[in-house]
Design a protein around this motif. Structure first.
Motif, PDB file in Angstrom:
ATOM      1  N   SER A  47     -10.088   6.387 -11.200  1.00 20.03           N
ATOM      2  CA  SER A  47      -8.725   5.847 -11.084  1.00 20.03           C
ATOM      3  C   SER A  47      -8.431   4.940 -12.270  1.00 20.03           C
ATOM      4  O   SER A  47      -8.481   3.709 -12.152  1.00 20.03           O
TER       5      SER A  47
ATOM      6  N   ILE B 170      -6.438   3.696   0.267  1.00 25.57           N
ATOM      7  CA  ILE B 170      -7.118   4.377  -0.838  1.00 25.57           C
ATOM      8  C   ILE B 170      -8.516   4.789  -0.376  1.00 25.57           C
ATOM      9  O   ILE B 170      -8.937   5.933  -0.564  1.00 25.57           O
TER      10      ILE B 170
ATOM     11  N   ASP C 216      -4.023   6.537  -8.709  1.00 23.34           N
ATOM     12  CA  ASP C 216      -3.910   5.425  -7.760  1.00 23.34           C
ATOM     13  C   ASP C 216      -3.866   4.084  -8.483  1.00 23.34           C
ATOM     14  O   ASP C 216      -4.548   3.880  -9.483  1.00 23.34           O
ATOM     15  N   SER C 217      -3.044   3.187  -7.949  1.00 18.50           N
ATOM     16  CA  SER C 217      -3.045   1.798  -8.395  1.00 18.50           C
ATOM     17  C   SER C 217      -2.945   0.931  -7.140  1.00 18.50           C
ATOM     18  O   SER C 217      -2.361   1.345  -6.145  1.00 18.50           O
ATOM     19  N   VAL C 218      -3.530  -0.246  -7.179  1.00 25.13           N
ATOM     20  CA  VAL C 218      -3.503  -1.127  -6.020  1.00 25.13           C
ATOM     21  C   VAL C 218      -2.158  -1.842  -5.993  1.00 25.13           C
ATOM     22  O   VAL C 218      -1.735  -2.437  -6.977  1.00 25.13           O
TER      23      VAL C 218
ATOM     24  N   GLN D  20      -1.000   2.589  -1.530  1.00 27.25           N
ATOM     25  CA  GLN D  20      -1.668   1.792  -2.551  1.00 27.25           C
ATOM     26  C   GLN D  20      -2.534   0.662  -2.005  1.00 27.25           C
ATOM     27  O   GLN D  20      -3.085  -0.100  -2.776  1.00 27.25           O
ATOM     28  N   THR D  21      -2.661   0.546  -0.703  1.00 22.59           N
ATOM     29  CA  THR D  21      -3.523  -0.512  -0.177  1.00 22.59           C
ATOM     30  C   THR D  21      -4.980  -0.086  -0.297  1.00 22.59           C
ATOM     31  O   THR D  21      -5.302   1.100  -0.307  1.00 22.59           O
ATOM     32  N   LEU D  22      -5.866  -1.051  -0.372  1.00 21.61           N
ATOM     33  CA  LEU D  22      -7.288  -0.721  -0.489  1.00 21.61           C
ATOM     34  C   LEU D  22      -7.782   0.067   0.719  1.00 21.61           C
ATOM     35  O   LEU D  22      -8.565   1.014   0.567  1.00 21.61           O
TER      36      LEU D  22
ATOM     37  N   ILE E 282      -5.954   1.920 -11.759  1.00 19.12           N
ATOM     38  CA  ILE E 282      -6.140   1.171 -10.517  1.00 19.12           C
ATOM     39  C   ILE E 282      -5.626  -0.272 -10.597  1.00 19.12           C
ATOM     40  O   ILE E 282      -5.099  -0.803  -9.626  1.00 19.12           O
ATOM     41  N   CYS E 283      -5.738  -0.922 -11.747  1.00 19.82           N
ATOM     42  CA  CYS E 283      -5.315  -2.328 -11.827  1.00 19.82           C
ATOM     43  C   CYS E 283      -3.993  -2.503 -12.589  1.00 19.82           C
ATOM     44  O   CYS E 283      -3.588  -3.626 -12.838  1.00 19.82           O
TER      45      CYS E 283
ATOM     46  N   GLN F  45       1.293  -2.790  -2.845  1.00 24.75           N
ATOM     47  CA  GLN F  45       1.595  -3.183  -1.478  1.00 24.75           C
ATOM     48  C   GLN F  45       2.207  -2.077  -0.645  1.00 24.75           C
ATOM     49  O   GLN F  45       2.397  -2.253   0.548  1.00 24.75           O
TER      50      GLN F  45
END
Length: 125
Positions: A54, A41, A28-30, A36-38, A57-58, A32
């Motif tokens: 993850s 997730i 997973d990465s944050v 991938q939205t918080l 994630i960033c 749009q």
């Protein structure tokens, strides 16, 4: 799609516990897009009873592609396959709330589905 991801994580978590693994690692990465939205997730992880790590994630998409090339997984990652998002999610929600996921999981008897799936598991070496 969030409920399906939750199902997959639950199956993996049960398998991890049976094998003595201490955590799951996901990509997973944050971003749009819906997965991938918080909110999504968090909702996809609802009720999963092992830690989920993850490491990406960033990272943004280009950083992930660069890393995949560096570790030799990029070619595999771009092979064609039928992913569930493209099959069932025409207009995916970017903000599925945990309460909604909880209600759906109760209705579909998620624990029973996970147990049935694990009972049908085949191992390939």
């Amino acid at each position: 799609v969030v409920v399906f991801k939750n199902f997959m994580l639950r199956v993996c978590a049960d398998l991890a516990r049976k094998k003595g693994y201490k955590a799951l690692i996901v990509g997973d990465s944050v971003g749009q897009v819906a997965s991938q939205t918080l909110d999504n997730i968090a909702s996809s992880r609802f009720g999963v009873k092992v830690p989920i790590l993850s490491p990406l994630i960033c990272y943004d998409k280009e950083e992930i592609i660069d890393l995949a090339k560096k570790i030799g997984t990029f070619e595999l990652s771009i092979e064609k396959y039928k992913d569930c998002c493209s099959i069932i999610a025409r207009n995916p929600s970017t903000s599925v709330k945990i309460g909604m996921v909880e209600r759906v999981l109760e209705r579909i008897e998620i624990d029973k589905l996970v147990d049935e799936s694990l009972g049908n598991l085949e191992s390939f070496s």
